[in-house]
Scaffold this motif. Structure first.
Motif, short mmCIF file in Angstrom:
data_model
loop_
_atom_site.label_atom_id
_atom_site.label_comp_id
_atom_site.label_asym_id
_atom_site.label_seq_id
_atom_site.Cartn_x
_atom_site.Cartn_y
_atom_site.Cartn_z
N LEU A 118 0.84 -1.21 0.00
CA LEU A 118 0.00 0.00 0.00
C LEU A 118 0.87 1.25 0.00
N VAL A 140 -12.50 -2.40 2.43
CA VAL A 140 -11.10 -2.80 2.41
C VAL A 140 -10.95 -4.32 2.28
N GLU A 141 -11.98 -5.05 2.70
CA GLU A 141 -11.89 -6.51 2.67
C GLU A 141 -11.87 -7.08 1.25
N ASP A 151 -8.05 2.34 6.92
CA ASP A 151 -9.01 1.24 6.89
C ASP A 151 -8.32 -0.10 7.19
N TYR A 152 -7.14 -0.25 6.63
CA TYR A 152 -6.39 -1.50 6.87
C TYR A 152 -5.99 -1.62 8.34
N LYS A 188 -0.72 4.62 -1.92
CA LYS A 188 -2.16 4.66 -1.60
C LYS A 188 -2.42 5.76 -0.57
N LYS A 227 -6.44 7.17 3.73
CA LYS A 227 -7.69 6.47 4.08
C LYS A 227 -7.55 4.96 3.90
N ALA A 228 -6.87 4.56 2.83
CA ALA A 228 -6.67 3.12 2.59
C ALA A 228 -5.86 2.51 3.73
N ASP A 249 -10.20 -5.99 -1.36
CA ASP A 249 -8.81 -6.07 -1.80
C ASP A 249 -8.03 -7.08 -0.97
N TRP A 295 -9.12 -2.40 10.29
CA TRP A 295 -9.51 -3.79 10.01
C TRP A 295 -8.63 -4.76 10.81
N ASP A 350 -14.20 1.43 6.85
CA ASP A 350 -14.90 1.04 5.63
C ASP A 350 -14.61 -0.43 5.32
#
Lengths: 558, 429
Positions: free
Chosen positions: A159, A514-515, A171-172, A164, A167-168, A517, A175, A511
């Protein structure tokens, strides 16, 4: 059912109580206000003359997961060591246990018997989190939780390398907290564990990872931002690059600057405070490090004090442990690359008071303790078992509270090390109030356990009661009573009732997109299914002993 | 939804498919699709998993001396045997984490000695690790990084059937590496599994298992740049060994695989140590790492669980009468072989496979697989559910770093091992 704890002397920094004599009332496992005269008190314990604190919280202790179990398997001889005291460690008293790899049962018992009611596994590899929770589930008496390790996992590094957006990343990170049932995020040798798999042997803060071409600084910035944006109470837990290397204090100082004002916790900072002065090119940089902490209010640290004797170092830092393995004692070590997630290095160590480096490490830890002004930002740890087993905390508390005891111990050290330390010039003695901050109120605030670490109305009734004694080591080794969630579980330093604690977690909003990807990533590159990577809350509560507490976090900031 | 849609086409669309984790070998594949129709069928599986998931449960009644009885009676009889025993042996131990927790609790109550059915193999690795440590890796690292696989004394696939399919011939990997080269050093069995999908054949250095100690010593000597005054070692030309060593050195991420179970030679732990020392030496300059294959029947799970609960892996004993109770550890004296002659009760546990106990003279309780067939009926037999088929559980993979949930896939009236052990424990209270 109301229990009254009468006439105890309270050290409760959260509520500003410094030795105030006051009664405590407990109902349903919680501290309540003084009941009305019509309510019946079912049980009264007289605590006259006794010191009362909230249960202590160890915010960094390797109590669960693969590394310690590898140590147990590699070092069966350690199980014998609890039966005799080490002649080498003449600075430690018999209260200073040198059992570095206790079983889970013993871990829970020894903690509660010292008045500790919670401990946090600081290096929970996400792929190994299930094992960490299995072990913590078998650890009686105390509450627990884990910090999930990120920053060397290939998903995150991809990432970051692909540029990226934040936000990405956020989220990871969120998660991962959910999937691993963790309460915080840790980075170990940012990028270094991964770089070692590409045969890189060193990674400084601004050095590029040979494959991903990102630096440790990039990783730390990205993850500390994510933790802040998500509103996670526990600041990013950072094991700096260059652990144990002479001259590494510069990396540590640069890391503090790299935090750029965001909250960051530097763990076992003693191992990261080494200079290169003197004939042996190894010196104390405690003064520089302490000054930097004093000047940066966003920074907190735990010390990772070493104490003399046999122990084992268990770290996620495979890159540096590969180097440290040369000093293994006994001469054996396990170094692992793990699941494109992280790694580990387990290296037994024997710290000797007549060894120049070890003696100076001991002094450096204490210099840091005594030179950081704000006890809310410095925490009492030995990085169990890396610097010493957690059972030596009472000894460490005495070293902090008793200058003459400390100076006597210092005078027995390797003479060259003595010449390189200013420890004797540090006259500070910690007060009981400050000890209560650094072992109770501070960790609870740092981790975000709002109803622990204090004795105010509404707090969980985790309470340690000590007989006031001049010898603080004896005092803190053996509480008169310990209450866990309102129940008396220890009397005269021995467990009288077995209970099972809870597991603290953080569950920020994120969010779930993310799952998608992640699922693709797992299917293409991993060897297990995404669904099996995630740990369900019922796995922790299924045997009827464990339970999950979702700790309230700050609002999302992004 | 599934990674491999072709796998679904083989089955009738009307059949419900459940993803399952397969405990039949240490790879613990969790990409299997199992139908829960009347007759279980398996997709993505190997021969071992086919056998595992399609096994029947033929012998569902508890029995005493071969005569059927109800569960209560059998539990009482088992408790009685353990109650009068001073030195019980808990062997077999074919179970997973939750089962082992119950085993440990009962051992604590009865002062039992604990040994797993595959310890003879496991101990070869443990002794080497306890002597000098090791450097190892895990399956996802192998899949994404390995550019050379060196299998020593094993064909890998006999014990771990999908190893090459899943971890070596994978098309996708994180770092655009080339398909790994494969070397079998002294392999017995099926080296054809090392032929790559595009037909590249593996290097096979033929040698007998008993010659591996000499060969490993030679490789270690060469790794230390020692000159060997010989043209061949145990019939293998030195140039051939030298070529193997150079390939390992040249690899970016070489993985050396061995199977303690295949090293059926005296003092095999020394050969394991030779392998791990070669890895350690070469790691000074390049990345080489080890991958020990396990033997199965929950060996990795029970040793991990035992280690965190008692401080020791198996071949340990709870000393109920000493110092208020402590565990001790002895890889020689606490073996099943040694203890069969000394114990006064044997509790044999095998839940994954219908393995029956070794014959001995002590009263014997068997708790395990419902398909067990006895030549000599034990004092007590209690059939229990099979983890991952009849009930849920948690199991460790061969590399110990990954633990996965096992699922309950069929309706079975049988109790779990833990249920039965807890009942026995309650009667002993």
């Amino acid at each position: 059912m109301i229990t009254q704890l009468k006439n105890g002397k309270l050290y409760d920094p959260t509520n500003g109580k410094d030795g105030v004599v006051q009664d405590i009332y407990i109902r349903g496992g919680r501290i309540i206000a003084k009941p009305s005269s019509t309510e019946e008190i079912s049980h009264t314990v007289d605590l006259s003359g006794k010191v009362v604190m909230a249960g202590a919280i160890d915010m960094h202790s390797h109590i669960g997961g693969g590394k310690i179990n590898i140590a147990r398997m590699m070092l069966p001889e350690f199980q014998e060591s609890r039966r005799y005291s080490e002649p080498e460690a003449h600075i430690c008293s018999p209260n200073c246990s040198h059992h570095a790899t206790p079983s889970t049962t013993e871990t829970g018992f020894r903690y509660i018997e010292m008045g500790y009611t919670a401990a946090f596994e600081p290096a929970m590899m996400p792929i190994n989190a299930r094992q960490a929770h299995l072990e913590m589930a078998d650890t009686p008496m105390i509450d627990k939780g884990g910090y999930a390790m990120l920053g060397n996992d290939d998903y995150f590094l991809r990432l970051l390398a692909a540029g990226k957006d934040q936000k990405a990343i956020n989220d990871y990170v969120a998660w991962t907290l959910h999937a691993t049932q963790a309460i915080g995020i840790k980075v170990v040798n940012a990028g270094g564990i991964s770089a070692f798999k590409f045969n890189q042997r060193k990674l400084d803060l601004d050095e590029a990872h040979s494959y991903y071409q990102v630096s440790a600084r990039d990783i730390l910035k990205s993850l500390s931002r994510a933790v802040y944006d998500l509103g996670i109470a526990k600041p990013l837990h950072v094991h700096c690059n260059n652990l144990g290397a002479a001259g590494n204090f510069e990396t540590t100082l640069k890391t503090i600057e790299a935090a750029d004002g965001l909250p960051m916790h530097l763990t076992h900072i003693q191992f990261h405070s080494y200079g290169t002065e003197g004939d042996r090119k190894f010196s104390s940089a405690a003064a520089e490090i302490a000054q930097a902490i004093n000047n940066h209010k966003n920074i907190s640290a735990d010390v990772g004090q070493i104490l003399f004797g046999q122990t084992v170092t268990a770290s996620g830092d495979s890159m540096m442990q590969q180097i440290n393995a040369k000093h293994a004692n006994p001469k054996k070590s396990v170094i692992m690359d793990i699941e494109c997630d992280a790694g580990c290095g387990v290296v037994p160590f024997k710290y000797r008071d007549q060894n120049f480096v070890n003696a100076l490490q001991w002094a450096i830890g204490l210099e840091i303790f005594l030179s950081v002004n704000d006890p809310w930002r410095i925490f009492l740890t030995t990085d169990h078992p890396n610097g010493a087993p957690f059972t030596s905390y009472p000894h460490l508390i005495r070293l902090l509270m008793d200058k003459s005891f400390r100076n006597e111990a210092f005078a027995k050290l390797n003479l060259d090390a003595q010449a390189m330390s200013n420890l004797k010039s540090l006259a500070r003695e910690y007060s009981l109030y400050e000890i209560a901050i650094m072992t109770r109120a501070g960790p609870a605030k740092l981790i975000g356990m709002h109803d622990r670490g204090h004795l105010g109305v509404g707090a969980g009734a985790d309470i340690a009661v000590y007989n006031e004694q001049e010898d603080r080591e004896v005092m803190f080794s053996k509480p008169a009573y310990v209450f866990k969630d309102g129940e008396m579980v220890v009397q005269a330093g021995k467990v009288v009732k077995v209970t099972w604690g809870a597991t603290y977690t953080a569950k920020p909003e994120f969010d779930i997109g993310v799952e998608q990807d992640l699922k693709q990533y797992f299917d293409r590159y991993h060897t297990i299914q995404l669904a099996n990577f995630k740990i369900d809350a019922t796995e922790i509560s299924q045997d009827g002993r464990g339970r999950i507490i979702v700790s309230k976090q700050h609002p999302i900031r992004s | 939804m599934w990674q491999n849609p072709t796998a679904m086409n083989i089955l009738d669309d009307s059949v419900q498919l459940i993803s399952a984790t397969c405990p039949a070998c240490g790879l613990l594949c969790d990409d299997l699709l199992v139908s829960n129709s009347t007759r279980i069928s398996v997709k993505n599986g190997c021969q071992k998993s086919q056998i595992f998931f399609t096994q029947a449960a033929s012998n569902t009644s508890p029995s005493m001396f071969g005569v059927d009885c109800d569960l209560d009676l059998a539990v009482k009889a088992a408790a009685k045997i353990l109650h009068v025993s001073n030195h019980p042996l808990f062997a077999g131990l074919g179970t997973e984490v939750q089962g082992m927790r119950s085993v440990m609790a009962l051992a604590e109550k009865t002062g039992a000695t604990l040994d797993h059915m595959h310890s003879e193999s496991t101990v070869r690795n443990t002794l080497a690790m306890q002597n000098s440590g090791w450097q190892t890796t895990t399956l996802t690292e192998v899949k994404n990084r390995a550019d050379l696989i060196v299998a020593i004394g094993t064909d890998i696939v006999t014990s771990h059937p999908r190893f090459f399919e899943k971890l070596v011939w994978n098309a996708d990997n994180l770092f655009n590496k080339t398909t790994p080269e494969v070397i079998f050093l002294g392999a017995t069995g099926n080296t054809s599994a090392g032929i790559s999908p595009d037909g590249h054949t593996p290097t096979v250095v033929a040698a007998e298992t008993q010659d591996l100690p000499a060969i490993m010593s030679a490789l270690n000597a060469m790794a230390h740049n020692k000159k060997l005054d010989a043209h061949e070692i145990a019939g293998v030309r030195l140039t051939e060994l030298k070529a193997v060593l150079e390939k390992i050195k040249a690899a970016k991420y070489a993985v050396i695989v061995w199977s303690a179970g295949c090293l059926k030679i005296t003092h095999a732990e020394l050969t394991v140590q030779s392998i791990t020392q070669l890895i350690a030496t070469l790691n000074e300059n390049t990345r080489v790492t080890g991958l020990p294959l396990n033997s199965g029947d929950g060996d990795s799970s029970i040793n991990n669980t035992s280690a965190w609960l008692s401080g020791y892996p198996t071949r340990n004993r709870f000393n109920v009468h000493q110092r208020g109770g402590e565990f001790s550890y002895d890889t020689y004296h606490f073996s099943t072989q040694q203890q069969l002659n000394n114990c006064d009760a044997l509790l044999w546990i095998s839940t994954f496979n219908a393995y029956t106990p070794p014959s001995g003279v002590a009263p014997t309780i068997v708790i395990g697989h419902p398909d067990m067939q006895f030549t000599q009926a034990p004092d007590v037999f209690i059939p229990v559910g099979i983890p991952g088929l009849d009930h849920a559980g948690t199991m460790f993979r061969m590399d110990s770093s990954v633990a996965l949930p096992l699922k309950s896939l069929r309706k079975q009236a049988l109790p779990t091992l833990s249920d039965v052990l807890r009942q026995i424990e309650t009667l002993l209270a």
